[in-house]
Design an enzyme around this catalytic site. Structure first.
Site, mmCIF file in Angstrom:
data_model
loop_
_atom_site.group_PDB
_atom_site.id
_atom_site.type_symbol
_atom_site.label_atom_id
_atom_site.label_comp_id
_atom_site.label_asym_id
_atom_site.label_seq_id
_atom_site.Cartn_x
_atom_site.Cartn_y
_atom_site.Cartn_z
ATOM 1 N N ARG A 1 0.817 -1.232 0.000
ATOM 2 C CA ARG A 1 0.000 0.000 0.000
ATOM 3 C C ARG A 1 0.846 1.276 0.000
ATOM 4 N NH1 ARG A 1 -2.368 -3.445 -1.191
ATOM 5 N NH2 ARG A 1 -4.237 -4.409 -0.377
ATOM 6 N N SER B 1 -10.492 -0.244 3.865
ATOM 7 C CA SER B 1 -9.784 -0.659 5.089
ATOM 8 C C SER B 1 -9.207 0.562 5.786
ATOM 9 C CB SER B 1 -8.637 -1.600 4.739
ATOM 10 O OG SER B 1 -9.154 -2.768 4.180
ATOM 11 N N GLU C 1 -4.336 2.901 6.901
ATOM 12 C CA GLU C 1 -4.222 2.806 5.432
ATOM 13 C C GLU C 1 -4.874 4.037 4.803
ATOM 14 O OE1 GLU C 1 -5.089 -1.011 3.617
ATOM 15 O OE2 GLU C 1 -5.908 -0.027 1.850
HETATM 16 C C1 LIG Z 1 -15.439 -0.442 -0.416
HETATM 17 C C2 LIG Z 1 -13.954 -0.229 -0.619
HETATM 18 C C3 LIG Z 1 -13.138 -1.315 -0.873
HETATM 19 C C4 LIG Z 1 -11.758 -1.134 -1.064
HETATM 20 N N1 LIG Z 1 -10.978 -2.214 -1.326
HETATM 21 C C5 LIG Z 1 -9.653 -2.048 -1.537
HETATM 22 C C6 LIG Z 1 -8.818 -3.164 -1.844
HETATM 23 O O1 LIG Z 1 -9.248 -4.304 -1.925
HETATM 24 N N2 LIG Z 1 -7.497 -2.926 -2.040
HETATM 25 C C7 LIG Z 1 -6.964 -1.669 -1.969
HETATM 26 O O2 LIG Z 1 -5.753 -1.513 -2.179
HETATM 27 N N3 LIG Z 1 -7.737 -0.600 -1.683
HETATM 28 C C8 LIG Z 1 -9.064 -0.754 -1.472
HETATM 29 N N4 LIG Z 1 -9.843 0.327 -1.178
HETATM 30 C C9 LIG Z 1 -9.240 1.650 -1.008
HETATM 31 C C10 LIG Z 1 -9.250 2.507 -2.290
HETATM 32 O O3 LIG Z 1 -10.250 2.106 -3.158
HETATM 33 C C11 LIG Z 1 -7.929 2.435 -3.016
HETATM 34 O O4 LIG Z 1 -6.901 2.861 -2.178
HETATM 35 C C12 LIG Z 1 -7.946 3.281 -4.288
HETATM 36 O O5 LIG Z 1 -6.843 2.912 -5.071
HETATM 37 C C13 LIG Z 1 -7.907 4.781 -4.002
HETATM 38 O O6 LIG Z 1 -8.119 5.468 -5.229
HETATM 39 P P1 LIG Z 1 -8.770 6.928 -5.247
HETATM 40 O O7 LIG Z 1 -8.740 7.423 -6.630
HETATM 41 O O8 LIG Z 1 -10.101 6.915 -4.616
HETATM 42 O O9 LIG Z 1 -7.706 7.711 -4.362
HETATM 43 P P2 LIG Z 1 -8.022 8.846 -3.292
HETATM 44 O O10 LIG Z 1 -8.729 8.232 -2.126
HETATM 45 O O11 LIG Z 1 -8.666 9.998 -3.935
HETATM 46 O O12 LIG Z 1 -6.564 9.240 -2.845
HETATM 47 C C14 LIG Z 1 -5.751 8.312 -2.159
HETATM 48 C C15 LIG Z 1 -4.310 8.851 -2.163
HETATM 49 O O13 LIG Z 1 -3.815 8.858 -3.502
HETATM 50 C C16 LIG Z 1 -3.326 10.151 -3.838
HETATM 51 N N5 LIG Z 1 -3.609 10.367 -5.259
HETATM 52 C C17 LIG Z 1 -4.788 10.189 -5.900
HETATM 53 N N6 LIG Z 1 -4.658 10.478 -7.215
HETATM 54 C C18 LIG Z 1 -3.367 10.865 -7.398
HETATM 55 C C19 LIG Z 1 -2.614 11.309 -8.516
HETATM 56 N N7 LIG Z 1 -3.149 11.420 -9.744
HETATM 57 N N8 LIG Z 1 -1.306 11.645 -8.339
HETATM 58 C C20 LIG Z 1 -0.730 11.548 -7.113
HETATM 59 N N9 LIG Z 1 -1.389 11.128 -6.001
HETATM 60 C C21 LIG Z 1 -2.694 10.785 -6.143
HETATM 61 C C22 LIG Z 1 -4.118 11.112 -2.960
HETATM 62 O O14 LIG Z 1 -3.411 12.333 -2.777
HETATM 63 C C23 LIG Z 1 -4.229 10.294 -1.666
HETATM 64 O O15 LIG Z 1 -3.046 10.427 -0.898
HETATM 65 C C24 LIG Z 1 -11.220 0.166 -0.995
HETATM 66 C C25 LIG Z 1 -12.048 1.277 -0.753
HETATM 67 C C26 LIG Z 1 -13.409 1.076 -0.566
HETATM 68 C C27 LIG Z 1 -14.301 2.265 -0.327
#
Ligand SMILES: Cc1cc2nc3c(=O)[nH]c(=O)nc-3n(C[C@H](O)[C@H](O)[C@H](O)COP(=O)(O)OP(=O)(O)OC[C@H]3O[C@@H](n4cnc5c(N)ncnc54)[C@H](O)[C@@H]3O)c2cc1C
Length: 294
Positions: A171, A219, A289
């Site tokens: 992660r 998580s 996380e």
């Molecule tokens: C129901 C549910 C289930 C999930 N299951 C999993 C799973 O199985 N495995 C897992 O790994 N995660 C899981 N997640 C967590 C999440 O979906 C992941 O971490 C996902 O990759 C986050 O993407 P996001 O675009 O929403 O990022 P955001 O939440 O918007 O941002 C997360 C981080 O990434 C950074 N970021 C975003 N975009 C960029 C960019 N373009 N450049 C630089 N930094 C950036 C942000 O600044 C922040 O620090 C889950 C979440 C939910 C709600």
């Protein structure tokens, strides 16, 4: 920062929202106002933005599925990559997409083109940028395993990073103070595939084990080496404990759900309670996380 930059960004196609509620931009549905929320449509506009706004003066948001914004909101600019950043193109076994593309669209496009390798990501919400930043994945497979290069803007300059230079770990990537703009995946071309079966099994498993009927951010904690944090929270008897409208999920101990109008403060109180209890009961220090943004 010159005020006139907002005018230039507007002319470059950016959507500029003042005093924007962050709860509208995250899966937890929690968070106060951002001074500015700017949607950036393409690389020219991103370049213009980065040349004029210092890297300490903004927060890059993906789809907000792994963040907790504070009740006081964000004093500064939150940016989000839209339009051209959602494009996906395929060339042989290589798939390129903008960082604003949704991971599920990328997976679907790959499967339709008989490209396999991304099935593990089924059901992980969010953008490709967020997935790369946090090396999203499952216990045994993370997104770094299918990435060739990542395009990043650092100090307003575009560079291409090879996977081996990103130091991906559980992660985590080493991409800090930078904006991921696009990602090259290398996948495997097959004749016919059973990807849809794998994907639907994975989604069904999530539907049974995750509280998807309430707003949440996935998580809350990383799994400590050799342990499932959800099980530890369950063994400590914390499932179902509530503060305000925030509740440690009754279904999955490592999820906190927003059952109504939860505040970030409520969630932070639960996080502190879990950390203290797990340390007291099992002598294990937990690491969050989710990204807590103040
Ligand atoms: C129901 C549910 C289930 C999930 N299951 C999993 C799973 O199985 N495995 C897992 O790994 N995660 C899981 N997640 C967590 C999440 O979906 C992941 O971490 C996902 O990759 C986050 O993407 P996001 O675009 O929403 O990022 P955001 O939440 O918007 O941002 C997360 C981080 O990434 C950074 N970021 C975003 N975009 C960029 C960019 N373009 N450049 C630089 N930094 C950036 C942000 O600044 C922040 O620090 C889950 C979440 C939910 C709600």
């Amino acid at each position: 920062m010159k005020e006139s930059i907002f005018n230039e960004l507007y002319l470059a196609g950016c959507k500029i929202l003042k005093d924007e509620l962050l709860s509208k931009h995250c899966s937890f549905k929690i968070g106060g106002l951002a001074d500015y929320f700017i949607e950036i449509p393409d690389e020219d506009a991103l370049s213009l933005f980065l040349k004029n706004i210092g890297s300490d003066n903004f927060y890059i948001l993906g789809y907000g599925t792994n963040v907790l914004f504070s009740d006081g909101g964000y004093k500064g600019i939150v940016i989000s990559l839209t339009k051209n950043f959602k494009e996906i193109t395929i060339n042989g076994e290589e798939l390129f997409c903008g960082a604003g593309a949704s991971l599920s669209n990328v997976l679907n496009t790959a499967i339709k083109n008989n490209l396999v390798g991304l099935e593990f990501s089924a059901g992980i919400p969010g953008s490709v940028g967020g997935a790369v930043y946090g090396n999203a994945g499952l216990k045994d497979k993370w997104i770094d395993s299918v990435i060739k290069t990542v395009e990043v803007y650092k100090n307003a300059k575009k560079i291409s990073l090879e996977t081996k230079n990103i130091n991906f770990s559980y992660r985590k990537s080493n991409i800090e103070n930078a904006v991921i703009s696009g990602v090259h995946f290398f996948l495997k071309k097959v004749v016919g595939n059973d990807s849809l079966i794998v994907v639907s099994e994975s989604i069904n498993r999530r539907l049974k084990t995750q509280p998807l009927n309430f707003p949440n951010a996935g998580s809350i904690f990383k799994n400590p080496q050799g342990h499932s944090v959800g099980k530890l929270i369950e063994e400590a008897g914390l499932k179902g404990v509530s503060v305000g409208d925030a509740q440690i999920s009754k279904l999955h101990g490592n999820f906190i759900v927003n059952t109504g109008k939860a505040l970030a403060e409520d969630v932070l109180t639960l996080i502190a309670l879990i950390e203290e209890t797990i340390y007291k009961e099992f002598n294990i220090k937990l690491e969050t996380e989710i990204k807590i943004i103040k």
